[in-house]
Design a protein around this motif. Structure first.
Motif, mmCIF file in Angstrom:
data_model
loop_
_atom_site.group_PDB
_atom_site.id
_atom_site.type_symbol
_atom_site.label_atom_id
_atom_site.label_comp_id
_atom_site.label_asym_id
_atom_site.label_seq_id
_atom_site.Cartn_x
_atom_site.Cartn_y
_atom_site.Cartn_z
ATOM 1 N N SER A 286 97.840 13.152 42.232
ATOM 2 C CA SER A 286 97.793 13.749 40.896
ATOM 3 C C SER A 286 98.993 14.650 40.623
ATOM 4 O O SER A 286 99.339 14.885 39.462
ATOM 5 C CB SER A 286 96.497 14.547 40.731
ATOM 6 N N SER A 287 99.618 15.145 41.682
ATOM 7 C CA SER A 287 100.815 15.963 41.494
ATOM 8 C C SER A 287 101.990 15.154 40.975
ATOM 9 O O SER A 287 102.921 15.683 40.380
ATOM 10 C CB SER A 287 101.212 16.639 42.819
ATOM 11 N N ILE A 288 101.927 13.845 41.183
ATOM 12 C CA ILE A 288 102.985 12.954 40.708
ATOM 13 C C ILE A 288 102.604 12.321 39.368
ATOM 14 O O ILE A 288 103.419 12.231 38.455
ATOM 15 C CB ILE A 288 103.277 11.860 41.747
ATOM 16 N N MET A 289 101.341 11.897 39.256
ATOM 17 C CA MET A 289 100.880 11.238 38.036
ATOM 18 C C MET A 289 99.406 11.559 37.827
ATOM 19 O O MET A 289 98.569 11.181 38.645
ATOM 20 C CB MET A 289 101.085 9.716 38.127
ATOM 21 N N ASN A 290 99.098 12.257 36.733
ATOM 22 C CA ASN A 290 97.710 12.561 36.431
ATOM 23 C C ASN A 290 97.070 11.412 35.654
ATOM 24 O O ASN A 290 97.706 10.384 35.389
ATOM 25 C CB ASN A 290 97.595 13.878 35.659
ATOM 26 N N GLY A 291 95.821 11.623 35.257
ATOM 27 C CA GLY A 291 95.094 10.549 34.587
ATOM 28 C C GLY A 291 95.714 10.138 33.265
ATOM 29 O O GLY A 291 95.799 8.942 32.954
ATOM 30 N N GLN A 292 96.148 11.108 32.467
ATOM 31 C CA GLN A 292 96.766 10.792 31.187
ATOM 32 C C GLN A 292 98.079 10.035 31.380
ATOM 33 O O GLN A 292 98.378 9.089 30.647
ATOM 34 C CB GLN A 292 97.004 12.064 30.388
ATOM 35 N N GLN A 293 98.845 10.442 32.375
ATOM 36 C CA GLN A 293 100.103 9.747 32.649
ATOM 37 C C GLN A 293 99.854 8.333 33.159
ATOM 38 O O GLN A 293 100.614 7.412 32.853
ATOM 39 C CB GLN A 293 100.919 10.554 33.653
ATOM 40 N N ALA A 294 98.783 8.166 33.939
ATOM 41 C CA ALA A 294 98.431 6.825 34.410
ATOM 42 C C ALA A 294 98.067 5.917 33.243
ATOM 43 O O ALA A 294 98.388 4.718 33.254
ATOM 44 C CB ALA A 294 97.271 6.904 35.403
ATOM 45 N N GLU A 295 97.408 6.493 32.220
ATOM 46 C CA GLU A 295 97.079 5.722 31.020
ATOM 47 C C GLU A 295 98.350 5.231 30.333
ATOM 48 O O GLU A 295 98.466 4.045 29.984
ATOM 49 C CB GLU A 295 96.271 6.605 30.064
ATOM 50 N N GLN A 296 99.316 6.125 30.167
ATOM 51 C CA GLN A 296 100.577 5.743 29.539
ATOM 52 C C GLN A 296 101.355 4.756 30.422
ATOM 53 O O GLN A 296 102.008 3.835 29.919
ATOM 54 C CB GLN A 296 101.425 6.990 29.268
ATOM 55 N N PHE A 297 101.266 4.958 31.736
ATOM 56 C CA PHE A 297 101.962 4.063 32.661
ATOM 57 C C PHE A 297 101.413 2.644 32.560
ATOM 58 O O PHE A 297 102.167 1.664 32.682
ATOM 59 C CB PHE A 297 101.796 4.594 34.085
ATOM 60 N N SER A 298 100.109 2.530 32.312
ATOM 61 C CA SER A 298 99.514 1.204 32.169
ATOM 62 C C SER A 298 100.083 0.477 30.959
ATOM 63 O O SER A 298 100.335 -0.728 30.998
ATOM 64 C CB SER A 298 97.983 1.303 32.061
ATOM 65 N N TYR A 299 100.314 1.226 29.869
ATOM 66 C CA TYR A 299 100.922 0.617 28.686
ATOM 67 C C TYR A 299 102.355 0.174 28.976
ATOM 68 O O TYR A 299 102.802 -0.880 28.498
ATOM 69 C CB TYR A 299 100.919 1.600 27.520
ATOM 70 N N VAL A 300 103.079 0.985 29.740
ATOM 71 C CA VAL A 300 104.457 0.641 30.077
ATOM 72 C C VAL A 300 104.505 -0.672 30.848
ATOM 73 O O VAL A 300 105.284 -1.584 30.530
ATOM 74 C CB VAL A 300 105.114 1.770 30.889
ATOM 75 N N LEU A 301 103.654 -0.791 31.871
ATOM 76 C CA LEU A 301 103.677 -2.005 32.691
ATOM 77 C C LEU A 301 103.208 -3.223 31.905
ATOM 78 O O LEU A 301 103.764 -4.325 32.077
ATOM 79 C CB LEU A 301 102.796 -1.803 33.929
ATOM 80 N N VAL A 302 102.208 -3.046 31.047
ATOM 81 C CA VAL A 302 101.762 -4.162 30.213
ATOM 82 C C VAL A 302 102.886 -4.576 29.267
ATOM 83 O O VAL A 302 103.120 -5.772 29.035
ATOM 84 C CB VAL A 302 100.487 -3.785 29.427
ATOM 85 N N GLY A 303 103.613 -3.595 28.719
ATOM 86 C CA GLY A 303 104.743 -3.912 27.853
ATOM 87 C C GLY A 303 105.842 -4.657 28.582
ATOM 88 O O GLY A 303 106.407 -5.624 28.051
ATOM 89 N N VAL A 304 106.142 -4.227 29.795
ATOM 90 C CA VAL A 304 107.153 -4.924 30.600
ATOM 91 C C VAL A 304 106.701 -6.353 30.905
ATOM 92 O O VAL A 304 107.494 -7.306 30.837
ATOM 93 C CB VAL A 304 107.433 -4.147 31.901
ATOM 94 N N ALA A 305 105.413 -6.491 31.238
ATOM 95 C CA ALA A 305 104.883 -7.828 31.518
ATOM 96 C C ALA A 305 104.997 -8.730 30.301
ATOM 97 O O ALA A 305 105.334 -9.918 30.413
ATOM 98 C CB ALA A 305 103.425 -7.723 31.970
ATOM 99 N N LEU A 306 104.742 -8.166 29.113
ATOM 100 C CA LEU A 306 104.859 -8.956 27.887
ATOM 101 C C LEU A 306 106.305 -9.359 27.641
ATOM 102 O O LEU A 306 106.584 -10.497 27.233
ATOM 103 C CB LEU A 306 104.315 -8.156 26.702
ATOM 104 N N MET A 307 107.243 -8.441 27.883
ATOM 105 C CA MET A 307 108.662 -8.764 27.713
ATOM 106 C C MET A 307 109.068 -9.911 28.635
ATOM 107 O O MET A 307 109.756 -10.860 28.213
ATOM 108 C CB MET A 307 109.504 -7.533 28.009
ATOM 109 N N LEU A 308 108.642 -9.848 29.892
ATOM 110 C CA LEU A 308 108.969 -10.913 30.829
ATOM 111 C C LEU A 308 108.323 -12.231 30.416
ATOM 112 O O LEU A 308 108.916 -13.306 30.570
ATOM 113 C CB LEU A 308 108.513 -10.511 32.240
#
Length: 328
Positions: A286-308
């Protein structure tokens, strides 16, 4: 092993969630617009919001649920006609710009303080004020039911009844799209997508066919809006630009111009997001990525997957590259 089994059960539960069904329905409507007709509609969320408002406001004003559904569909129908009359002669990016602006107008009107007594303003309409009319239709007894590893209330906020109705609508719409895809009307829509001038040269009214496709997709979007708000509430900001982009992601992921692509895409979209959030919360401190950041990170990875996906497989998982082109 127990952790993996528990994770798979959680992911399968997300795949069957009412929200997933609502997005699958919305993606089916968008598939009518883009996949079969080539209309780049970036305002699908507006039809969901209109359906949600029409249904919720009608119920809170004492109308029966059948009339409320008709009012929701009528709201989407009227807006589709108003939107379609001046815009369906536009192509490509111009249509996308107009539709996304129209969707923002609906959202801003819905959250306006002037209409607080009707729409609830920025606070929206609570689900408790309109959900009971739907729950009262349930033939299921009170209590809980377990099927396989799924245990839900029969008539709860997110129970079996809403799941049965939501996924039942998805199944019926898939049958409808399957039939329309093989009808002369469906072939005309695909002809418009490929070359509308050629269809026009055959004496067909391209403008009328586009309007029919826009209206049909809008009505399906209104149904999605009803299913989306039944387990929660009507919140205008929850059905904004990001919702339209999520629906597009689901459609392109599964495959546009296919029958089951929108459904598969919606399921994968929500399952992938939950998987990323769960694994990030489990293995990243959690010191690196909290729950809210994990939520945003999921959108980032889904977006990257869509781009690919767009780069290497633009037709999506189930799509046919020979049939679908992004040059509309």
């Amino acid at each position: 092993m127990d952790y993996v089994i528990g994770l798979l059960r959680t992911l399968s539960g997300e795949a069957l969630a009412p929200t997933t069904a609502a997005f699958a329905i919305a993606a089916i409507g968008l598939n009518i617009h883009f996949g079969f007709t080539g209309l780049i509609n970036m305002g699908q969320a507006a039809f969901l919001l209109l359906g949600a408002y029409g249904f919720a406001i009608s119920i809170t004003n004492g109308l029966p649920i059948g009339v409320a559904i008709l009012v929701a569909l009528l709201c989407a129908l009227v807006f589709a006609l108003i939107l379609g009359v001046p815009t369906l002669k536009l192509r490509g990016d111009y249509l996308a710009i107009v539709t996304i602006c129209a969707a923002e107008i609906i959202r801003m009107v819905g959250r306006s303080s002037v209409l607080t007594s009707v729409t609830g303003g920025s606070n929206g309409i609570t689900g408790a004020s309109f959900r009971n009319a739907f729950t009262d239709l349930s033939p299921l007894p009170d209590g809980q039911t377990t099927i396989l590893w799924f245990t839900y209330d029969n008539n709860g906020v997110s129970g079996w009844w809403i799941r049965i109705v939501g996924w039942g609508i998805v199944a019926l719409l898939c049958l409808l799209v399957f039939a329309l895809n093989r009808s002369p009307w469906g072939r005309l829509l695909k002809g418009i997508r490929e070359d509308e001038d050629a269809v026009r040269s055959l004496g067909k009214n391209v403008y009328s066919l586009k309007m029919q496709a826009l209206v049909l997709g809008a009505l399906i979007g209104a149904l999605a809006g009803i299913i989306y708000v039944l387990p929660s509430s009507v919140q205008p900001d929850a059905l904004g630009r990001s919702t339209t982009f999520f629906i597009w992601t689901a459609l392109l992921l599964g495959g546009a111009a296919t029958v089951f692509g929108p459904v598969l895409g919606a399921i994968l979209f929500f399952v992938m997001r939950l998987l990323i959030r769960t694994l990030a919360g489990e293995f990243i401190p959690s010191s690196i990525m909290n729950g809210q950041q994990a939520e945003q990170f999921s959108y980032v990875l889904v977006g990257v997957a869509l781009m690919l996906l767009i780069i290497f497989r633009p037709q999506g998982i189930l799509g046919n590259k020979k049939e679908l082109s992004f040059s509309v």
